[in-house]
Design an enzyme around this catalytic site. Structure first.
Site, short mmCIF file in Angstrom:
data_model
loop_
_atom_site.label_atom_id
_atom_site.label_comp_id
_atom_site.label_asym_id
_atom_site.label_seq_id
_atom_site.Cartn_x
_atom_site.Cartn_y
_atom_site.Cartn_z
N SER A 135 -57.29 42.06 -25.25
CA SER A 135 -57.86 40.71 -25.21
C SER A 135 -59.33 40.79 -24.78
O SER A 135 -60.12 41.44 -25.47
CB SER A 135 -57.02 39.82 -24.29
OG SER A 135 -57.31 38.46 -24.51
N ASP A 222 -50.48 36.75 -33.60
CA ASP A 222 -51.31 36.40 -32.45
C ASP A 222 -52.06 35.09 -32.71
O ASP A 222 -52.83 34.99 -33.67
CB ASP A 222 -52.32 37.52 -32.19
CG ASP A 222 -53.00 37.42 -30.83
OD1 ASP A 222 -52.95 36.33 -30.22
OD2 ASP A 222 -53.57 38.43 -30.38
N HIS A 254 -49.79 38.13 -28.97
CA HIS A 254 -50.90 38.56 -28.12
C HIS A 254 -50.39 39.50 -27.04
O HIS A 254 -50.35 39.19 -25.86
CB HIS A 254 -51.57 37.33 -27.50
CG HIS A 254 -52.93 37.62 -26.92
ND1 HIS A 254 -53.96 38.13 -27.68
CD2 HIS A 254 -53.43 37.46 -25.67
CE1 HIS A 254 -55.02 38.27 -26.91
NE2 HIS A 254 -54.73 37.89 -25.69
#
Length: 280
Positions: A135, A222, A254
């Site tokens: 991320s 995601d 994610h």
């Protein structure tokens, strides 16, 4: 112990909490984990190092507990540094606010300063350091390869942001319009008013410059960082970087939730790091 009965403490690396000074004097809290059998005794280690960057970025990165990904890397012979760079929460308002509008800038320099600290302490071999994260950590990985090629020989980015501008423009993200307009604009910047800044802090805009070995992995489902982030960067970097490894897990979001995904991904990480950092 009751939830992870298979963990043998004798096989685990020791984790220490440390603080190091950033270039502007701000103290950066961090966790350092050494391979099993190694201790922080002031003696040179010269270990291969992974700077593991937490996501968020406005969260507490690590806590004082067992961490499977960290211990996996330590068990393979790597020291692992987890900086609580400026913008991280849990260390006071000043530390948190110091990260506002600092993507790719002071927040990034905190990571490089951490790698240099590990070298100065004799922990890390300066020729065998990598940067990795998911991320925001994936974004920081790409920026680390761009800004500090003299430090980071390889990078691992999973589900990472590749262009802050896409965080505002991609319509199928789960980030609300209010968050983009008020939160992101204040904490990252305004993509219109700060257009020149956004070019500077965009890995995608500079993708052709990254030539180091790079492993990228994304989830097909995601909605926090949609796969278009990875696809655009892959297409921009691949013509210039024969050392780009790309993998998609079509039924992941994610992060990795399926056992088979975790086994596959971390197997790839193990082989990737062994190939490019080669623990002695």
């Amino acid at each position: 112990g009751t939830t992870h009965p298979g963990i043998d403490p004798k096989q685990m690396g020791l984790t220490d909490f440390v603080r190091y000074k950033a270039g502007d004097g701000l103290e950066i809290p961090a966790y350092i984990t050494l391979p099993p059998g190694q201790v922080m005794d002031g003696k040179p280690k010269n270990l291969p190092l992974v700077v593991l960057v937490h996501g968020g970025p406005w969260v507490r990165g690590a806590s004082w507990h067992w961490q499977d990904e960290v211990q996996f890397l330590a068990s393979r012979g790597y020291a692992v540094l987890q900086p609580e760079f400026r913008g991280s929460t849990g260390f006071g308002g000043r530390h948190f606010r110091a990260g506002f509008r600092q993507w790719g800038q002071a927040m990034q320099r905190d990571l490089a300063d951490g790698a240099r600290w590990a070298v100065a302490q004799g922990i890390a071999d300066p020729q065998r350091m990598a940067i990795a994260g998911a991320s925001y950590g994936g974004y920081a990985t790409l920026m680390g390869l761009l800004q500090n090629p003299e430090l980071f020989r390889a990078g691992i980015n999973w589900v990472g942001v590749t262009d802050p501008g896409l965080m505002f423009s991609v319509g199928w993200s789960d980030v609300s319009e209010q968050s983009k307009r008020y939160g992101y604009a204040a904490m990252i910047g305004d993509p219109v008013a700060d257009a020149e800044l956004f070019k500077t802090i965009s890995p995608l805009a500079q993708a052709s410059r990254i030539r180091q070995p790079l492993l990228m992995a994304y989830g097909g489902w995601d909605v926090r960082v949609p796969i278009v982030h990875g696809e655009k960067f892959r297409d921009a970097n691949r013509p210039h970087n024969p050392q780009l490894d790309w993998v998609v897990y079509p039924e992941e979001g994610h992060g990795w939730h399926k056992l088979e995904t975790r086994l596959d991904f971390w197997g790839r990480v193990e082989r990737f790091l062994a190939r490019h950092l080669a623990p002695r």
